[in-house]
Design a protein around this motif. Sequence first.
Motif, PDB file in Angstrom:
ATOM      1  N   UNK A  97       0.842  -1.200   0.000  1.00  0.00           N
ATOM      2  CA  UNK A  97       0.000   0.000   0.000  1.00  0.00           C
ATOM      3  C   UNK A  97       0.877   1.250   0.000  1.00  0.00           C
ATOM      4  N   UNK A  98       1.952   1.232   0.784  1.00  0.00           N
ATOM      5  CA  UNK A  98       2.887   2.363   0.774  1.00  0.00           C
ATOM      6  C   UNK A  98       3.511   2.517  -0.609  1.00  0.00           C
ATOM      7  N   UNK A  99       3.846   1.398  -1.242  1.00  0.00           N
ATOM      8  CA  UNK A  99       4.458   1.423  -2.567  1.00  0.00           C
ATOM      9  C   UNK A  99       3.522   2.075  -3.592  1.00  0.00           C
ATOM     10  N   UNK A 100       2.233   1.781  -3.508  1.00  0.00           N
ATOM     11  CA  UNK A 100       1.257   2.371  -4.429  1.00  0.00           C
ATOM     12  C   UNK A 100       1.054   3.849  -4.131  1.00  0.00           C
ATOM     13  N   UNK A 101       0.875   4.181  -2.862  1.00  0.00           N
ATOM     14  CA  UNK A 101       0.552   5.556  -2.480  1.00  0.00           C
ATOM     15  C   UNK A 101       1.738   6.513  -2.629  1.00  0.00           C
ATOM     16  N   UNK A 102       2.946   5.990  -2.654  1.00  0.00           N
ATOM     17  CA  UNK A 102       4.124   6.863  -2.682  1.00  0.00           C
ATOM     18  C   UNK A 102       4.252   7.649  -3.978  1.00  0.00           C
ATOM     19  N   UNK A 149     -13.909 -10.629   9.176  1.00  0.00           N
ATOM     20  CA  UNK A 149     -13.111 -10.253  10.349  1.00  0.00           C
ATOM     21  C   UNK A 149     -11.778  -9.645   9.939  1.00  0.00           C
ATOM     22  N   UNK A 150     -11.129 -10.230   8.930  1.00  0.00           N
ATOM     23  CA  UNK A 150      -9.865  -9.658   8.457  1.00  0.00           C
ATOM     24  C   UNK A 150     -10.101  -8.280   7.845  1.00  0.00           C
ATOM     25  N   UNK A 151     -11.194  -8.118   7.113  1.00  0.00           N
ATOM     26  CA  UNK A 151     -11.507  -6.815   6.524  1.00  0.00           C
ATOM     27  C   UNK A 151     -11.767  -5.781   7.616  1.00  0.00           C
ATOM     28  N   UNK A 152     -12.479  -6.175   8.658  1.00  0.00           N
ATOM     29  CA  UNK A 152     -12.769  -5.245   9.754  1.00  0.00           C
ATOM     30  C   UNK A 152     -11.482  -4.769  10.420  1.00  0.00           C
ATOM     31  N   UNK A 153     -10.560  -5.681  10.654  1.00  0.00           N
ATOM     32  CA  UNK A 153      -9.296  -5.309  11.297  1.00  0.00           C
ATOM     33  C   UNK A 153      -8.481  -4.374  10.408  1.00  0.00           C
ATOM     34  N   UNK A 154      -8.413  -4.687   9.126  1.00  0.00           N
ATOM     35  CA  UNK A 154      -7.598  -3.869   8.232  1.00  0.00           C
ATOM     36  C   UNK A 154      -8.213  -2.487   8.031  1.00  0.00           C
ATOM     37  N   UNK A 155      -9.532  -2.409   7.983  1.00  0.00           N
ATOM     38  CA  UNK A 155     -10.186  -1.101   7.878  1.00  0.00           C
ATOM     39  C   UNK A 155      -9.896  -0.245   9.106  1.00  0.00           C
ATOM     40  N   UNK A 156      -9.892  -0.866  10.275  1.00  0.00           N
ATOM     41  CA  UNK A 156      -9.620  -0.121  11.499  1.00  0.00           C
ATOM     42  C   UNK A 156      -8.182   0.376  11.550  1.00  0.00           C
ATOM     43  N   UNK A 157      -7.254  -0.418  11.014  1.00  0.00           N
ATOM     44  CA  UNK A 157      -5.833  -0.073  11.095  1.00  0.00           C
ATOM     45  C   UNK A 157      -5.360   0.799   9.936  1.00  0.00           C
ATOM     46  N   UNK A 215      -7.596   2.190   7.204  1.00  0.00           N
ATOM     47  CA  UNK A 215      -8.751   2.576   6.405  1.00  0.00           C
ATOM     48  C   UNK A 215      -8.463   3.637   5.369  1.00  0.00           C
ATOM     49  N   UNK A 216      -7.530   4.554   5.667  1.00  0.00           N
ATOM     50  CA  UNK A 216      -7.231   5.634   4.723  1.00  0.00           C
ATOM     51  C   UNK A 216      -6.475   5.142   3.500  1.00  0.00           C
TER      52      UNK A 216
END
Length: 639
Positions: free
Chosen positions: A370-375, A410-418, A420-421
Amino acid sequence: MKRLLLLMSLGLGLSAEAEPMRWADIRDGSLYLQTDRPDTLTVFWAPVWQAEANEEHLYLLDGQGKLQNERLIAANEPSGSQRWDLAPGAASYRLEIPGYSFRRYTVEHDDHTVALFAPAKVHFSSEPRDGDELYFKVAAGEHAVLAGKFHGGVGALQAQRVSDGQQFSLPLKPYPVYWQFDKVELPVATTDQVWRLHLRGSGKVAFWLDGTVNLFAQNPQQLKPLHEDEGQTRLTLHKDVLGKTPNLGIALPYARPPDSSFAVLDALQPQAGTYYSLVDIMATRPHYEDVFRRLYQDRFGITQDITLLAGRQRRADLRADTTSNAGLDAWLAATRALGGKGTHYIGFADEPNLNYPDYASYQRIFNSMAWQVRSNPDNAKAGVRIAMPASSRFVNGPFVDNAADKRGIDWARRLLAESGDKIDALAWHEWMIRDLLATRVYRDSVRKAAELVGLDTQGRPRKALLLDQTNMSSGASLSPYDQETHYASLWWASVIINASQDGLLDMLGWFQADDEPEYPKGMFRVLGENEFELKPVGLAQQFIRKHWLHDVMRLENDAFEVDVLAMSAGLQRSLLGVNKGSRLQRVSLAGAECPLTQGSLRFFGADNHSRDASFKCLEGRISFDLPGETLFALSWSTS
């Protein structure tokens, strides 16, 4: 005494007391029940495998096909029971136990109630005990075939004709591919014949009949014709728009398709594409995908797609190493070169909840990539968006041990919380919802996905929802009765209608476009080097796309066997529907002005051809008779 001992040993047979009648260890099938006096139906269930990760549904339909009762079995109910009252009537109730099931079901009812079991074909339907016996009838002149498949349990079927004792033995052998099975032709007779079926061995098995009705009884006196009344479907159309219809897509080949295949791809009219990008190829050959990705965009007009990163030989457990990072960089550069014409979702793993040992392993590669894409902000300008988790199933767990810790939601919920942006879309895959009456769970999963990401002020999901891969079965666990017949057409139409019903979904993708030798689950088959042919589901897709409009309108529907989606585009209106049952349905529609302007009704049936049909306008309601197992499209203009 011997008879009593035999009855006590039966699984699918009678209980020792002979009252109530008991059907034990059912895993997938329909039980038809007709009674001439009040009775109580009791269903018990017990866990088999991963029950604590999977909720299930039981459905009880009345003699007209209406949903009489439904039981949602929560994941925290590995064991339990349900009781329902049965009222006297000439038509049969239908108890549906949809497969794939993670529990064993035992059904009890009074022995005077006529009960007929319709097992699933190819997929295992029960877990009988050695020596269990059932009865079936073959009508005069029928060319009946007894078939079975070995699933590690029952090793042979033995059929004995009651009238003269003639026997046929059918050993069930293991095969290298799932869709192979054993069968034996039964002799044709000039009179109706009753057969006794002996099950040799214990454990999982598939057994069924072709060329005659696929129904089995516990005693021959109950082999009576199945009676189903006509159904009634009442629809009410409202003027409010709920949202947009999803783009209907298919998983496209990781190569440039030959020009000779363009005709079948044009017929399917995919609005979205689902792709893979193999990082170990792209890391060393960064322009490998350019030709076919540009072809899919420019020639076929596909401007919404999702790509999942993987490795060769179907490797799915990637790591954030130099090869994976280089492969992603090459994909991003290739996407920027497409000219920013569409939206290109990228998922960093294929079904991580199935292929990674734990959430933390997936989280690491997601954060790195995600960092690689957003950079590089040019990626977003080119239409690149990040999707997650592309899980195997969503509400229920994947087909793996410890599935309760790996549910996609459950995995989606955790990743959205951590993070989400960093997330633009929630994606998932759905498999193993094979039963036509169980497809409403697709609507449930879309609603739960929307609830998870939340809605904006316009009532739209805050993250795009992508159900980018689905099929009746996962992997190669395929049945030709599913994939090669009109059944797939009914199933796909029902899935589309249910998943689209609330206007919340952005993409819905069938997996996959073309048959492969090890995975014959495409919309078209490959007959030769330059010869291709649409399968029944591909022909149904063609019918659906001809009547597919942009927006979803609110529609009330009181039927259970008939699914209907109301759509609009400007002045155009369309109802797309499917009768999943075998009975005739008398359909009536309120909310559309009579007479319909430029009104048209088309049916698509088991012959894989569409045809005109007639409808009536009476007292402000549109009405027509809808045959069993038929798709329909009612179209008109409001001008």
